[in-house]
Design a protein around this motif. Sequence first.
Motif, PDB file in Angstrom:
ATOM      1  N   LEU A 148      -1.990 -12.332  -5.376  1.00  0.00           N
ATOM      2  CA  LEU A 148      -0.974 -12.442  -6.424  1.00  0.00           C
ATOM      3  C   LEU A 148      -0.066 -11.208  -6.437  1.00  0.00           C
ATOM      4  CD1 LEU A 148      -2.962 -13.943  -9.446  1.00  0.00           C
ATOM      5  CD2 LEU A 148      -1.477 -15.126  -7.822  1.00  0.00           C
ATOM      6  N   CYS A 149      -0.635 -10.043  -6.205  1.00  0.00           N
ATOM      7  CA  CYS A 149       0.174  -8.819  -6.143  1.00  0.00           C
ATOM      8  C   CYS A 149       1.154  -8.878  -4.976  1.00  0.00           C
ATOM      9  CB  CYS A 149      -0.723  -7.595  -6.015  1.00  0.00           C
ATOM     10  SG  CYS A 149      -1.665  -7.209  -7.507  1.00  0.00           S
ATOM     11  N   GLY A 150       0.705  -9.419  -3.847  1.00  0.00           N
ATOM     12  CA  GLY A 150       1.601  -9.562  -2.703  1.00  0.00           C
ATOM     13  C   GLY A 150       2.749 -10.507  -2.997  1.00  0.00           C
ATOM     14  N   MET A 151       2.458 -11.620  -3.664  1.00  0.00           N
ATOM     15  CA  MET A 151       3.518 -12.558  -4.041  1.00  0.00           C
ATOM     16  C   MET A 151       4.485 -11.918  -5.030  1.00  0.00           C
ATOM     17  SD  MET A 151       1.313 -16.093  -4.425  1.00  0.00           S
ATOM     18  CE  MET A 151       2.775 -16.999  -4.960  1.00  0.00           C
ATOM     19  N   ALA A 152       3.952 -11.190  -6.005  1.00  0.00           N
ATOM     20  CA  ALA A 152       4.811 -10.524  -6.983  1.00  0.00           C
ATOM     21  C   ALA A 152       5.694  -9.471  -6.320  1.00  0.00           C
ATOM     22  CB  ALA A 152       3.959  -9.882  -8.083  1.00  0.00           C
ATOM     23  N   ALA A 167       3.151 -14.368   3.860  1.00  0.00           N
ATOM     24  CA  ALA A 167       3.126 -13.142   4.657  1.00  0.00           C
ATOM     25  C   ALA A 167       2.730 -11.937   3.803  1.00  0.00           C
ATOM     26  CB  ALA A 167       4.494 -12.908   5.303  1.00  0.00           C
ATOM     27  N   PHE A 168       3.341 -11.790   2.639  1.00  0.00           N
ATOM     28  CA  PHE A 168       3.031 -10.637   1.795  1.00  0.00           C
ATOM     29  C   PHE A 168       1.684 -10.809   1.096  1.00  0.00           C
ATOM     30  CE2 PHE A 168       7.458  -9.711   2.470  1.00  0.00           C
ATOM     31  CZ  PHE A 168       7.506  -8.328   2.447  1.00  0.00           C
ATOM     32  N   GLY A 169       1.319 -12.054   0.765  1.00  0.00           N
ATOM     33  CA  GLY A 169       0.000 -12.264   0.186  1.00  0.00           C
ATOM     34  C   GLY A 169      -1.107 -11.880   1.150  1.00  0.00           C
ATOM     35  N   VAL A 170      -0.970 -12.288   2.411  1.00  0.00           N
ATOM     36  CA  VAL A 170      -1.953 -11.928   3.427  1.00  0.00           C
ATOM     37  C   VAL A 170      -1.923 -10.428   3.703  1.00  0.00           C
ATOM     38  CG1 VAL A 170      -2.617 -12.253   5.845  1.00  0.00           C
ATOM     39  CG2 VAL A 170      -1.935 -14.223   4.467  1.00  0.00           C
ATOM     40  N   THR A 171      -0.721  -9.839   3.708  1.00  0.00           N
ATOM     41  CA  THR A 171      -0.597  -8.403   3.928  1.00  0.00           C
ATOM     42  C   THR A 171      -1.390  -7.612   2.892  1.00  0.00           C
ATOM     43  OG1 THR A 171       1.570  -8.621   4.969  1.00  0.00           O
ATOM     44  CG2 THR A 171       1.029  -6.479   3.996  1.00  0.00           C
ATOM     45  N   MET A 196      10.370  -3.337   4.710  1.00  0.00           N
ATOM     46  CA  MET A 196       9.800  -3.802   3.452  1.00  0.00           C
ATOM     47  C   MET A 196       8.424  -4.434   3.645  1.00  0.00           C
ATOM     48  SD  MET A 196      11.959  -3.180   0.936  1.00  0.00           S
ATOM     49  CE  MET A 196      11.722  -4.378  -0.359  1.00  0.00           C
ATOM     50  N   LEU A 197       8.145  -4.941   4.831  1.00  0.00           N
ATOM     51  CA  LEU A 197       6.831  -5.509   5.121  1.00  0.00           C
ATOM     52  C   LEU A 197       5.945  -4.538   5.886  1.00  0.00           C
ATOM     53  CD1 LEU A 197       4.859  -7.878   5.075  1.00  0.00           C
ATOM     54  CD2 LEU A 197       5.941  -8.739   7.158  1.00  0.00           C
ATOM     55  N   ALA A 198       6.514  -3.818   6.848  1.00  0.00           N
ATOM     56  CA  ALA A 198       5.699  -2.959   7.707  1.00  0.00           C
ATOM     57  C   ALA A 198       5.116  -1.770   6.941  1.00  0.00           C
ATOM     58  CB  ALA A 198       6.533  -2.461   8.883  1.00  0.00           C
ATOM     59  N   LEU A 199       5.924  -1.123   6.095  1.00  0.00           N
ATOM     60  CA  LEU A 199       5.435   0.058   5.383  1.00  0.00           C
ATOM     61  C   LEU A 199       4.314  -0.276   4.400  1.00  0.00           C
ATOM     62  CD1 LEU A 199       8.720   2.103   4.778  1.00  0.00           C
ATOM     63  CD2 LEU A 199       6.978   2.384   6.552  1.00  0.00           C
ATOM     64  N   PRO A 200       4.429  -1.338   3.576  1.00  0.00           N
ATOM     65  CA  PRO A 200       3.271  -1.691   2.743  1.00  0.00           C
ATOM     66  C   PRO A 200       2.031  -2.032   3.555  1.00  0.00           C
ATOM     67  CG  PRO A 200       5.241  -2.757   1.908  1.00  0.00           C
ATOM     68  CD  PRO A 200       5.607  -2.143   3.223  1.00  0.00           C
ATOM     69  N   LEU A 201       2.221  -2.659   4.717  1.00  0.00           N
ATOM     70  CA  LEU A 201       1.076  -2.995   5.558  1.00  0.00           C
ATOM     71  C   LEU A 201       0.352  -1.737   6.015  1.00  0.00           C
ATOM     72  CD1 LEU A 201      -0.555  -5.155   6.997  1.00  0.00           C
ATOM     73  CD2 LEU A 201       1.109  -5.114   8.856  1.00  0.00           C
ATOM     74  N   ILE A 202       1.114  -0.720   6.409  1.00  0.00           N
ATOM     75  CA  ILE A 202       0.505   0.543   6.841  1.00  0.00           C
ATOM     76  C   ILE A 202      -0.196   1.241   5.673  1.00  0.00           C
ATOM     77  CG2 ILE A 202       0.997   2.825   7.779  1.00  0.00           C
ATOM     78  CD1 ILE A 202       3.317   1.537   9.333  1.00  0.00           C
TER      79      ILE A 202
END
Length: 265
Positions: free
Chosen positions: A132-136, A178-182, A231-237
């Motif tokens: 849910l945090c990833g979706m938000a 993608a962000f939920g899984v991340t 926006m996706l790579a940095l949170p993933l790291i």
Amino acid sequence: MSTFDTRTDRDSGEASEGDQTFVSHLAELRDRIIRAGASVIFAFIALVYWSPDIFRLLARPLMENLPSGGKMIVTDVTGSFFVPMKVTMAVAFVVALPVVLYQVWAFVAPGLYRNEKRLVVPLVGSSYLLFLCGMAFAYFVVFPAIFRVMAHYNAPLGAEMTTDIENYLGFVLTMFIAFGVTFEVPIIVVLLVRMGALTVEKLRKIRPYIAVCAFVVAAVVTPPDVFSQLMLALPLIVLYEAGILAAWLFVRNDASASDDGPPAS
């Protein structure tokens, strides 16, 4: 009765008990699936009246960043009806997901050890919250930034920015997943350490490879601009580093628990 006949009767009895157990498991699985599906359908029925409002809420990040004259369009005859229904069904699934996860848990729990049961409940709960945090994060941070950048690219071309609602739905669902899984990365890291597949030291050594993989995944999933990929790579790291910290604390707590045994008599 001969020894052969006795052995045959015993084997047939064991096979019959095994068949009954298998059938009972199938029946329980069927019941769990029906209950999980019923929870999703119930949530959908409760939300379907507000399906246009739910779709407008989903489209708000795009609508607020469209240039003057930009709008969403419908290219399919039935799109204006089915797209809001699809959005509502997706929302209903997210709302009913705790019930679905509970049904999965209730089915597999009898086959787990006590320590595994203690681990699964907080694991499933934290996984749901992180998703849910990833979706938000995607909705409130990523979408406005991406749509603002895309609108800026269209302005010098003199092109009118119009988006089909079906394509928009596919895009936002992909980004949500993608962000939920991340945001599940810390859970995945802890599980890998818990199962013994990796150690904390190994996770630290492969940091450079994870960073490269993060940018590769971001380049595949996000639109083709550097800002969206960051926006996706940095949170993933960052989440990978959080997973390493959580795994280190987990290993340390396990070591402390093993050292604090009962005093010798």
